[in-house]
Design an enzyme around this catalytic site. Structure first.
Site, PDB file in Angstrom:
ATOM      1  N   ASP A  37      -1.489   4.879   1.653  1.00  0.00           N
ATOM      2  CA  ASP A  37      -1.804   4.237   0.384  1.00  0.00           C
ATOM      3  C   ASP A  37      -2.319   2.821   0.595  1.00  0.00           C
ATOM      4  OD1 ASP A  37      -1.405   6.121  -1.530  1.00  0.00           O
ATOM      5  OD2 ASP A  37       0.540   5.404  -2.203  1.00  0.00           O
ATOM      6  N   MET A  91       2.693  -2.236 -12.866  1.00  0.00           N
ATOM      7  CA  MET A  91       1.291  -2.082 -13.274  1.00  0.00           C
ATOM      8  C   MET A  91       1.062  -2.543 -14.716  1.00  0.00           C
ATOM      9  SD  MET A  91       0.674   1.662 -11.496  1.00  0.00           S
ATOM     10  CE  MET A  91       2.302   2.271 -11.991  1.00  0.00           C
ATOM     11  N   LYS A 132      -5.295   3.974  -3.843  1.00  0.00           N
ATOM     12  CA  LYS A 132      -5.468   4.160  -5.285  1.00  0.00           C
ATOM     13  C   LYS A 132      -5.001   2.885  -5.960  1.00  0.00           C
ATOM     14  CE  LYS A 132      -4.869   8.178  -7.179  1.00  0.00           C
ATOM     15  NZ  LYS A 132      -6.254   8.617  -7.171  1.00  0.00           N
TER      16      LYS A 132
END
Length: 263
Positions: free
Chosen positions: A41, A180, A63
């Site tokens: 990641d 996020m 991502k």
């Protein structure tokens, strides 16, 4: 005529933690060192990737919201194909695979392809963030529980009901840990203010556990203004709740010590 047996490999989802290599579990380290294929990641630190065997094939499949990302379907196809070719595949994820890491989706796809998958937990950034500030997520006086919640809804999803969550957090004395959430911080702030007072303590921690970590403390009423003023962006964790008052008190005490020359 006999046919050689097809040897199927194995796959493990491994949590790399928030970034500090010393926060890896021993089980995670062993899995990384044994991998022949490592799918990495974006938020996994270079120091952790360097722990893989020199012969391992490293594939970066980052991502990140708002950035060019590797399609999830492509990642899952890579995992399945590599296992079917006999590889020992490690899907290395920042934080914990099962906390906003799409680990659940990947396990479902692997099992649908007849592949059993192991999971090694990692320290999630929401925990590392507040620990780095010297405060807990729960406290008998301030917080009876904690909610991990994403501030980023997938396309077509209405996302979190922040007003309802705020009301619950206030009545049940909960700490909110928002992943996020920076890009939608203004909307999240406005909705949370429908159920929580503007004076509710807030902390924003960017790049938790890394040498480049930065943080700021504020109040819910000043959340968006603080993000702009301090220049804090992704990846950051936003923590909302009375436990953060411990950070603010410690900073005030430290400031007083410096003014008086106390050590």
């Amino acid at each position: 005529m006999t046919h050689p047996l097809l040897l199927q490999g194995q796959c493990t989802l491994v949590g790399a933690g928030p970034g500090d290599p010393e926060l890896l579990t021993l089980k995670a380290l062993k899995a990384i060192q044994a991998a022949t294929v490592l799918l990495v990641d974006d938020l996994v630190s270079d120091e952790i990737v360097a722990m893989a065997a020199p012969s391992a094939r490293i594939v970066y499949v980052g991502k990140r919201g708002g950035c060019k990302s590797t399609p999830q379907a492509f990642i899952e196809k890579l995992m399945i194909t590599a296992v079917q070719e006999g590889e020992n595949v490690v899907r290395l994820k920042g934080g914990d695979p099962f906390i906003f890491g799409r680990g659940g989706e990947e396990v479902e796809h692997l099992r649908a392809a007849g592949i059993e998958v192991g999971v090694v937990n990692g320290i999630t950034s929401g925990l590392a963030a507040v620990t780095s500030l010297g405060v807990p997520l729960t406290h008998r006086e301030h917080a009876h529980g904690v909610v991990f919640v994403t501030g980023h809804a997938k396309p077509g999803d209405s996302g979190t009901d922040w007003r309802a969550l705020a009301a619950t957090a206030r009545s049940a004395k909960l700490t909110l840990v928002i992943y996020m959430g920076v890009s939608d911080a203004q909307q999240i702030q406005a909705e949370l203010l429908q159920g929580l007072p503007a004076s509710t303590p807030v902390a924003i921690v960017q790049r938790a556990s890394l040498p480049s970590q930065r943080h700021a403390t504020s109040t819910l009423g000043e959340l968006s203004a603080t993000l702009v003023r301090e220049g804090l962006g992704s990846p950051s964790v936003i923590v909302v709740g009375d436990v953060i008052s411990g950070v603010q008190a410690a900073l005030q005490t430290r400031s007083g010590e410096l003014r008086t020359g106390t050590h």
